[in-house]
Structure formats: C-alpha cells, structure tokens
Write a protein that holds these residues in place. Structure first.
Motif, PDB file in Angstrom:
ATOM      1  N   LEU A  93      10.803   6.983   4.130  1.00 47.61           N
ATOM      2  CA  LEU A  93       9.950   8.076   4.241  1.00 47.61           C
ATOM      3  C   LEU A  93       8.993   7.970   5.421  1.00 47.61           C
ATOM      4  O   LEU A  93       8.237   6.733   5.161  1.00 47.61           O
ATOM      5  CB  LEU A  93       9.306   8.799   3.156  1.00 47.61           C
ATOM      6  CG  LEU A  93      10.273   9.177   1.730  1.00 47.61           C
ATOM      7  CD1 LEU A  93       9.377   9.719   0.820  1.00 47.61           C
ATOM      8  CD2 LEU A  93      11.302  10.181   2.440  1.00 47.61           C
ATOM      9  N   HIS A  94       8.748   8.501   6.259  1.00 49.44           N
ATOM     10  CA  HIS A  94       7.845   8.150   7.435  1.00 49.44           C
ATOM     11  C   HIS A  94       6.817   9.545   7.621  1.00 49.44           C
ATOM     12  O   HIS A  94       6.952  10.270   8.514  1.00 49.44           O
ATOM     13  CB  HIS A  94       8.308   7.589   8.704  1.00 49.44           C
ATOM     14  CG  HIS A  94       9.222   6.565   8.345  1.00 49.44           C
ATOM     15  ND1 HIS A  94       8.580   5.371   8.197  1.00 49.44           N
ATOM     16  CD2 HIS A  94      10.683   6.497   8.127  1.00 49.44           C
ATOM     17  CE1 HIS A  94       9.718   4.390   7.807  1.00 49.44           C
ATOM     18  NE2 HIS A  94      10.838   5.146   8.107  1.00 49.44           N
ATOM     19  N   PRO A  95       5.886   9.639   6.571  1.00 45.76           N
ATOM     20  CA  PRO A  95       5.100  11.048   6.867  1.00 45.76           C
ATOM     21  C   PRO A  95       4.300  10.801   8.177  1.00 45.76           C
ATOM     22  O   PRO A  95       3.625   9.882   8.548  1.00 45.76           O
ATOM     23  CB  PRO A  95       4.229  11.003   5.680  1.00 45.76           C
ATOM     24  CG  PRO A  95       4.143   9.692   5.500  1.00 45.76           C
ATOM     25  CD  PRO A  95       5.537   9.067   5.470  1.00 45.76           C
ATOM     26  N   PRO A  96       3.852  12.089   8.766  1.00 47.29           N
ATOM     27  CA  PRO A  96       3.094  12.010  10.105  1.00 47.29           C
ATOM     28  C   PRO A  96       1.512  11.615   9.530  1.00 47.29           C
ATOM     29  O   PRO A  96       0.988  12.283   8.751  1.00 47.29           O
ATOM     30  CB  PRO A  96       3.150  13.286  10.846  1.00 47.29           C
ATOM     31  CG  PRO A  96       3.655  14.273   9.457  1.00 47.29           C
ATOM     32  CD  PRO A  96       4.634  13.185   8.729  1.00 47.29           C
ATOM     33  N   LEU A  97       0.789  10.630   9.931  1.00 47.42           N
ATOM     34  CA  LEU A  97      -0.331  10.279   9.732  1.00 47.42           C
ATOM     35  C   LEU A  97      -1.082  10.873  10.841  1.00 47.42           C
ATOM     36  O   LEU A  97      -0.863  10.209  12.178  1.00 47.42           O
ATOM     37  CB  LEU A  97      -0.418   9.006   9.421  1.00 47.42           C
ATOM     38  CG  LEU A  97      -0.026   8.574   8.195  1.00 47.42           C
ATOM     39  CD1 LEU A  97       0.043   7.064   7.703  1.00 47.42           C
ATOM     40  CD2 LEU A  97      -0.284   9.442   6.925  1.00 47.42           C
ATOM     41  N   HIS A  98      -2.042  11.573  10.953  1.00 49.73           N
ATOM     42  CA  HIS A  98      -2.873  12.384  12.043  1.00 49.73           C
ATOM     43  C   HIS A  98      -4.441  11.689  11.802  1.00 49.73           C
ATOM     44  O   HIS A  98      -5.032  11.895  10.790  1.00 49.73           O
ATOM     45  CB  HIS A  98      -2.864  13.602  12.314  1.00 49.73           C
ATOM     46  CG  HIS A  98      -1.262  13.989  12.442  1.00 49.73           C
ATOM     47  ND1 HIS A  98      -0.936  13.971  13.667  1.00 49.73           N
ATOM     48  CD2 HIS A  98      -0.556  14.772  11.583  1.00 49.73           C
ATOM     49  CE1 HIS A  98       0.276  14.436  13.501  1.00 49.73           C
ATOM     50  NE2 HIS A  98       0.572  14.956  12.313  1.00 49.73           N
ATOM     51  N   GLY A  99      -4.925  10.999  12.768  1.00 42.08           N
ATOM     52  CA  GLY A  99      -6.459  10.542  12.859  1.00 42.08           C
ATOM     53  C   GLY A  99      -7.155  11.588  13.591  1.00 42.08           C
ATOM     54  O   GLY A  99      -7.778  11.188  14.776  1.00 42.08           O
ATOM     55  N   VAL A 100      -7.201  12.791  13.111  1.00 39.68           N
ATOM     56  CA  VAL A 100      -8.101  13.849  13.675  1.00 39.68           C
ATOM     57  C   VAL A 100      -8.979  14.178  13.072  1.00 39.68           C
ATOM     58  O   VAL A 100      -9.138  14.383  11.854  1.00 39.68           O
ATOM     59  CB  VAL A 100      -7.217  15.104  13.810  1.00 39.68           C
ATOM     60  CG1 VAL A 100      -5.954  14.494  15.192  1.00 39.68           C
ATOM     61  CG2 VAL A 100      -6.532  15.750  12.689  1.00 39.68           C
ATOM     62  N   ALA A 101     -10.363  14.459  13.566  1.00 42.42           N
ATOM     63  CA  ALA A 101     -11.524  14.744  12.677  1.00 42.42           C
ATOM     64  C   ALA A 101     -11.476  16.088  12.145  1.00 42.42           C
ATOM     65  O   ALA A 101     -11.549  16.472  11.090  1.00 42.42           O
ATOM     66  CB  ALA A 101     -12.824  14.412  13.398  1.00 42.42           C
ATOM     67  N   LEU A 156      -3.715   8.736   1.830  1.00 43.00           N
ATOM     68  CA  LEU A 156      -2.694   7.622   1.597  1.00 43.00           C
ATOM     69  C   LEU A 156      -3.940   6.227   2.232  1.00 43.00           C
ATOM     70  O   LEU A 156      -3.473   5.326   1.607  1.00 43.00           O
ATOM     71  CB  LEU A 156      -1.871   7.769   2.698  1.00 43.00           C
ATOM     72  CG  LEU A 156      -0.663   8.618   2.023  1.00 43.00           C
ATOM     73  CD1 LEU A 156       0.465   8.599   3.157  1.00 43.00           C
ATOM     74  CD2 LEU A 156      -0.068   8.286   0.817  1.00 43.00           C
ATOM     75  N   LEU A 157      -4.579   6.556   3.206  1.00 43.32           N
ATOM     76  CA  LEU A 157      -5.405   5.328   3.504  1.00 43.32           C
ATOM     77  C   LEU A 157      -6.753   5.444   3.234  1.00 43.32           C
ATOM     78  O   LEU A 157      -7.477   4.547   3.629  1.00 43.32           O
ATOM     79  CB  LEU A 157      -5.366   5.503   5.149  1.00 43.32           C
ATOM     80  CG  LEU A 157      -3.923   5.582   5.860  1.00 43.32           C
ATOM     81  CD1 LEU A 157      -4.139   5.626   7.179  1.00 43.32           C
ATOM     82  CD2 LEU A 157      -3.137   3.955   5.148  1.00 43.32           C
ATOM     83  N   ASP A 158      -7.184   6.467   2.535  1.00 50.91           N
ATOM     84  CA  ASP A 158      -8.666   6.672   1.793  1.00 50.91           C
ATOM     85  C   ASP A 158      -9.625   6.585   3.136  1.00 50.91           C
ATOM     86  O   ASP A 158     -10.464   5.736   3.327  1.00 50.91           O
ATOM     87  CB  ASP A 158      -9.077   5.369   0.991  1.00 50.91           C
ATOM     88  CG  ASP A 158     -10.407   5.658   0.561  1.00 50.91           C
ATOM     89  OD1 ASP A 158     -10.753   6.888   0.337  1.00 50.91           O
ATOM     90  OD2 ASP A 158     -11.082   4.676   0.074  1.00 50.91           O
ATOM     91  N   GLY A 171       0.657  -1.083  -0.071  1.00 45.64           N
ATOM     92  CA  GLY A 171      -0.047  -0.040  -0.130  1.00 45.64           C
ATOM     93  C   GLY A 171       0.857   1.422   0.041  1.00 45.64           C
ATOM     94  O   GLY A 171       2.126   1.176   0.063  1.00 45.64           O
ATOM     95  N   PRO A 172       0.415   2.329  -0.239  1.00 45.92           N
ATOM     96  CA  PRO A 172       1.168   3.572  -0.172  1.00 45.92           C
ATOM     97  C   PRO A 172       1.854   3.856   1.149  1.00 45.92           C
ATOM     98  O   PRO A 172       2.946   4.279   0.937  1.00 45.92           O
ATOM     99  CB  PRO A 172       0.035   4.719  -0.169  1.00 45.92           C
ATOM    100  CG  PRO A 172      -1.262   4.040  -0.103  1.00 45.92           C
ATOM    101  CD  PRO A 172      -1.036   2.869  -0.174  1.00 45.92           C
TER     102      PRO A 172
END
Length: 131
Positions: free
Chosen positions: A18-26, A80-82, A8-9
C-alpha cells in the motif's frame, strides 16, 4: 546479529503493498481563484472569472489543468508521521513580496532569488537592475 529496527507506519504500509498519498500541505482546499487574486494583486492586474465554455480559448494549453478539481488532504501525513505544518500556508507565502519583483528591484539575497530560480546577481551601479 544486530536487532531489526521497528518499522514505522509508512514502511508497514509499503511492505503490505500500500502506498497512500502523503501530502505536506499546510491547508486543504485552496481555491484557484484565491491564488489568482493574490497574484493579481501583486502584479496589479485584474482577476476575472472565466465561464467554463470560454476556458479553453482563454487558458489555451493550460485549460485542462485549470478545470481540474484535485483537492489534497494532509490527514494521513499528520496521522502516520505525527507531522504538523510549521511554515506559512500557500496564500500567506504568496502574499509575501519575495515572489513578485518589480522592474528596478535589486535581488539582494538568496531568498529573493529563490522564486525565480536564479543566482543572486552582483550589485550593480545606480539605476541598473541586474536582472
């Protein structure tokens, strides 16, 4: 030999170092003042502004954190995660009563106790809080 699953992406980025920050914020850009106002309303305490030069004295050890402006974005997470947020926003969640218990309020469910990180107490007799 078993076929190699497609990456996956996120895995592709990690493989490239590369480790981009992924934030699960609404929501993005929630102001500290807005958070403080919701909390103040529930606790029935006034919320006032503190001048930058008075912040260290007012907030003591928290002052370095209170002065940070660290916005987060969920754009990469969505792309990235849809991914789409499906739960309440921070302010909507704080507006609920489950974070703020008043004396004499009985915790009656695991959801009630979640905010305090404590086990749900056994039912008590009349007038006993169990907290």
């Amino acid at each position: 030999m078993a076929p190699v699953p497609e990456q996956g992406p996120v895995q592709q980025l990690a493989a490239a170092g590369l480790h981009p920050p992924l934030h699960g914020v609404a929501e993005e850009g929630v102001a500290l003042r807005d958070i403080a106002e919701v909390i103040g309303r529930h606790l029935d305490v006034p919320v006032t502004s503190v001048a930058p030069e008075a912040a260290e004295e007012h907030f003591t050890w928290l002052s370095p954190f209170m002065s940070l402006d660290v916005p987060v974005s969920n754009t990469l997470t969505r792309e990235l995660l849809d991914w789409q947020p499906t739960r309440l926003s921070l302010l909507e969640d704080l507006a609920k009563d489950h974070y703020f218990h008043t004396p004499g309020h009985h915790l009656t469910s695991p959801q009630d106790a979640t905010c305090a990180g404590q086990a749900v107490p056994a039912r008590r007799g009349r007038g006993e809080t169990g907290i």
